[in-house]
Design an enzyme around this catalytic site. Sequence first.
Site, PDB file in Angstrom:
ATOM      1  CB  CYS A   1     -59.550  82.301 107.696  1.00  0.00           C
ATOM      2  SG  CYS A   1     -58.996  82.581 106.017  1.00  0.00           S
TER       3      CYS A   1
ATOM      4  NE  ARG B   1     -57.239  79.934 112.738  1.00  0.00           N
ATOM      5  CZ  ARG B   1     -57.483  78.616 112.896  1.00  0.00           C
ATOM      6  NH1 ARG B   1     -57.264  78.060 114.056  1.00  0.00           N
ATOM      7  NH2 ARG B   1     -57.937  77.880 111.917  1.00  0.00           N
TER       8      ARG B   1
ATOM      9  CD1 TRP C   1     -53.578  82.803 104.064  1.00  0.00           C
ATOM     10  CD2 TRP C   1     -52.344  83.723 105.657  1.00  0.00           C
ATOM     11  NE1 TRP C   1     -52.272  82.641 103.720  1.00  0.00           N
ATOM     12  CE2 TRP C   1     -51.488  83.191 104.663  1.00  0.00           C
ATOM     13  CE3 TRP C   1     -51.777  84.341 106.748  1.00  0.00           C
ATOM     14  CZ2 TRP C   1     -50.091  83.271 104.749  1.00  0.00           C
ATOM     15  CZ3 TRP C   1     -50.386  84.420 106.836  1.00  0.00           C
ATOM     16  CH2 TRP C   1     -49.567  83.904 105.844  1.00  0.00           C
TER      17      TRP C   1
ATOM     18  CG  ASN D   1     -59.866  78.431 107.666  1.00  0.00           C
ATOM     19  OD1 ASN D   1     -59.076  78.836 106.814  1.00  0.00           O
ATOM     20  ND2 ASN D   1     -59.541  77.572 108.606  1.00  0.00           N
ATOM     21  N   GLY D   2     -60.731  78.220 104.273  1.00  0.00           N
ATOM     22  CA  GLY D   2     -60.508  77.080 103.366  1.00  0.00           C
ATOM     23  C   GLY D   2     -60.439  77.552 101.929  1.00  0.00           C
TER      24      GLY D   2
ATOM     25  CD  GLU E   1     -41.233  61.192 107.089  1.00  0.00           C
ATOM     26  OE1 GLU E   1     -39.987  61.237 107.193  1.00  0.00           O
ATOM     27  OE2 GLU E   1     -42.014  61.576 107.976  1.00  0.00           O
TER      28      GLU E   1
ATOM     29  CE  LYS F   1     -42.833  61.077 111.291  1.00  0.00           C
ATOM     30  NZ  LYS F   1     -41.710  61.606 110.646  1.00  0.00           N
TER      31      LYS F   1
ATOM     32  CD  GLU G   1     -39.505  60.064 114.018  1.00  0.00           C
ATOM     33  OE1 GLU G   1     -38.681  60.716 114.665  1.00  0.00           O
ATOM     34  OE2 GLU G   1     -40.092  60.524 113.033  1.00  0.00           O
TER      35      GLU G   1
ATOM     36  CG  HIS H   1     -29.910  45.365  92.914  1.00  0.00           C
ATOM     37  ND1 HIS H   1     -29.219  44.762  91.901  1.00  0.00           N
ATOM     38  CD2 HIS H   1     -30.909  46.063  92.317  1.00  0.00           C
ATOM     39  CE1 HIS H   1     -29.737  45.097  90.737  1.00  0.00           C
ATOM     40  NE2 HIS H   1     -30.770  45.890  90.956  1.00  0.00           N
TER      41      HIS H   1
ATOM     42  CE  LYS I   1     -41.465  69.046 116.131  1.00  0.00           C
ATOM     43  NZ  LYS I   1     -41.882  68.033 115.132  1.00  0.00           N
TER      44      LYS I   1
HETATM   45  C1  AGP Z   1     -38.868  63.743 112.121  1.00  0.00           C
HETATM   46  O1  AGP Z   1     -39.991  62.917 112.444  1.00  0.00           O
HETATM   47  C2  AGP Z   1     -37.793  63.682 113.184  1.00  0.00           C
HETATM   48  N1  AGP Z   1     -38.320  64.137 114.407  1.00  0.00           N
HETATM   49  C3  AGP Z   1     -36.465  64.314 112.751  1.00  0.00           C
HETATM   50  O2  AGP Z   1     -35.963  63.512 111.715  1.00  0.00           O
HETATM   51  C4  AGP Z   1     -36.527  65.768 112.231  1.00  0.00           C
HETATM   52  O3  AGP Z   1     -37.163  65.805 110.980  1.00  0.00           O
HETATM   53  C5  AGP Z   1     -35.085  66.262 112.051  1.00  0.00           C
HETATM   54  O4  AGP Z   1     -34.480  66.280 113.322  1.00  0.00           O
HETATM   55  C6  AGP Z   1     -34.998  67.671 111.432  1.00  0.00           C
HETATM   56  O5  AGP Z   1     -35.609  68.601 112.276  1.00  0.00           O
HETATM   57  P1  AGP Z   1     -35.925  70.074 111.674  1.00  0.00           P
HETATM   58  O6  AGP Z   1     -36.913  69.861 110.572  1.00  0.00           O
HETATM   59  O7  AGP Z   1     -36.471  70.867 112.821  1.00  0.00           O
HETATM   60  O8  AGP Z   1     -34.637  70.634 111.141  1.00  0.00           O
END
Ligand code: AGP
Length: 605
Positions: free
Chosen positions: A2, A27, A74, A98-99, A478, A482, A485, A501, A600
Amino acid sequence: MCGIIGIVGTRPVAERLIDSLKRLEYRGYDSAGVASVEAGRLERRRAAGKIRALEEVLREQPLGGTTGIGHTRWATHGGPSERNAHPHIAGRVAVVHNGIIENFAELKRELADAGHVFESDTDSEVIAHLIDAELNAGLEPVAALKAALDRLEGAYAIGVLIRGEDELVMGARRGSPLVVGYGQGEMFIGSDALAVGPFTNRIAYLDEGDYVAIDHDKALIFDAAGAPASRPVRVVAASAALVEKGNYRHFMEKEIHEQPDSCQHTLSAYVDPIERRAAPPHGFDFAGIERLQIVACGTASYAGLIGKYLFERLADLPVDVEVASEFRYRDPALRAGTLALAISQSGETADTLAALRWCKTHGLTTAAVVNAHESTMAREVDVLWPTHAGPEIGVASTKAFTAQVSVLAALAVAAARQRGRIDAAEEARLVGVLLEAPRLLAEALSAEEAIQALVQDVAKARDVLYLGRGAMYPLALEGALKLKEISYIHAEGYAAGELKHGPIALVDEQTPVIIIAPSDAAFEKTASNMSEVIARGGRVILITDPAGAAHAPEGSRVITAPACDELIAPLVFAAPIQLLAYHVAVQKGADVDQPRNLAKSVTVE
Ligand code: AGP
């Protein structure tokens, strides 16, 4: 999400409120409304649908005054309608919100028993009644607001008008953003810098738990404990406001902290909080399939792995998860009755798109969990399940990940109900658990200082291990992704049971071992893994909840996240692993938002 605007101004307020609400249309919303105070009157105009419907109402019934509030809604509690549109009025008080107020049902019963009459199906309306009741008990406006806030559970950003207070707007935030705008002889509150952009570029961002009273010349800000607080005033170019960092140093930091809001916004499109049932868009019937084939890359593939645990445990639905780049080239033996589900923030990742198209050519029904709603994937699939995380600028995915997990969790509950694995009562319980996620995520983020205290330890490491069991295993993958990367430290995620193992050969005094272990059924087994690591001189960082912390082995460092149901543990425990990676990368001076070699969206195979 919202949108909220509040103005204590010197010019007619109605068109200014509309101007601001138009900037908040990005939004997403399904109704809108405004209210103003003037000469002892409190008046309101609302309309379902787009802002132009509200403008039509204002043409027919103009609104006076120079002080007012506005809202784009929303729908969460209660369908999109004029009756449920904000502002909500109770006695002398008008509120925009909002919430999600998690305890609204019990508050509504208590207030109704005390004689309050409700006119909408929303949770937000209880806020207006609470403040009005405190005013009637003799409290001054700010004290009445604080007393009402102390009764609320959940995530909120609110704006408040009081009849008879022609130069006062109040606001508050917990889990959803709210800013204060500083003008010339006039003041503003808004959901973000864009909301107040037409009037000022001098912005202060309220902190978690803050509440504020503005008049023509000043903002009285109070922190969550009720103590006077001051927040830095920054100059923000309104044009950049949608993708600006606010008080944060990096987009990644901002997006980590946006997660209570983005998680709530996503979940509100997948559950019905009134009926307490999972209600995903599109109404897909999971009883009609035998298997789910998830294809994704990177972080999105780890969200898919979490989905596997949830769908199989809750819905007894077999799930395969595969990185898209491998899936397409190994001629997978797919069967009819399989739903192909792509997970992607961008909706443009070439590997995932190619895998999806492969499934389509082989006759499968295709679906996608996508954050970019107009992307190629979103347009090509048969079934679209959007996330509502908003633009994610940081290359390292954070709020999109928790939004993906939110969608998968809601879909797993819907599938469990459709496949007869749970009854309506269990569905209602699980939906209640999902609705707690935004608040618990906000609480998990408040461990940031404890996490920063560990950063030195991790930043100097050459190798880092992440361990987890159950749905915490994909979270370990994950967490490792993080860290590597954005800080360029080598990190690996493992199923905790796999340590002995092979990977335990890596453990020495130089190797931090980060163990993600809520106090669930697997905790005891993971505790023995921790002892194995410590016995070899390894340095354990345990991410757990208070019950787990009470049993942390001697010599381990502990990060505590709030206790939560296992359904939402992957959401709540994502916050500490993201914050740890972020602060290590900052410590190492890395380019957090644009790490080297990364893009990205990887639109090439
Ligand atoms: C996530 O931190 C990375 N930047 C990368 O693994 C990303 O998740 C992956 O390239 C998939 O991208 P998408 O979700 O836009 O498909």
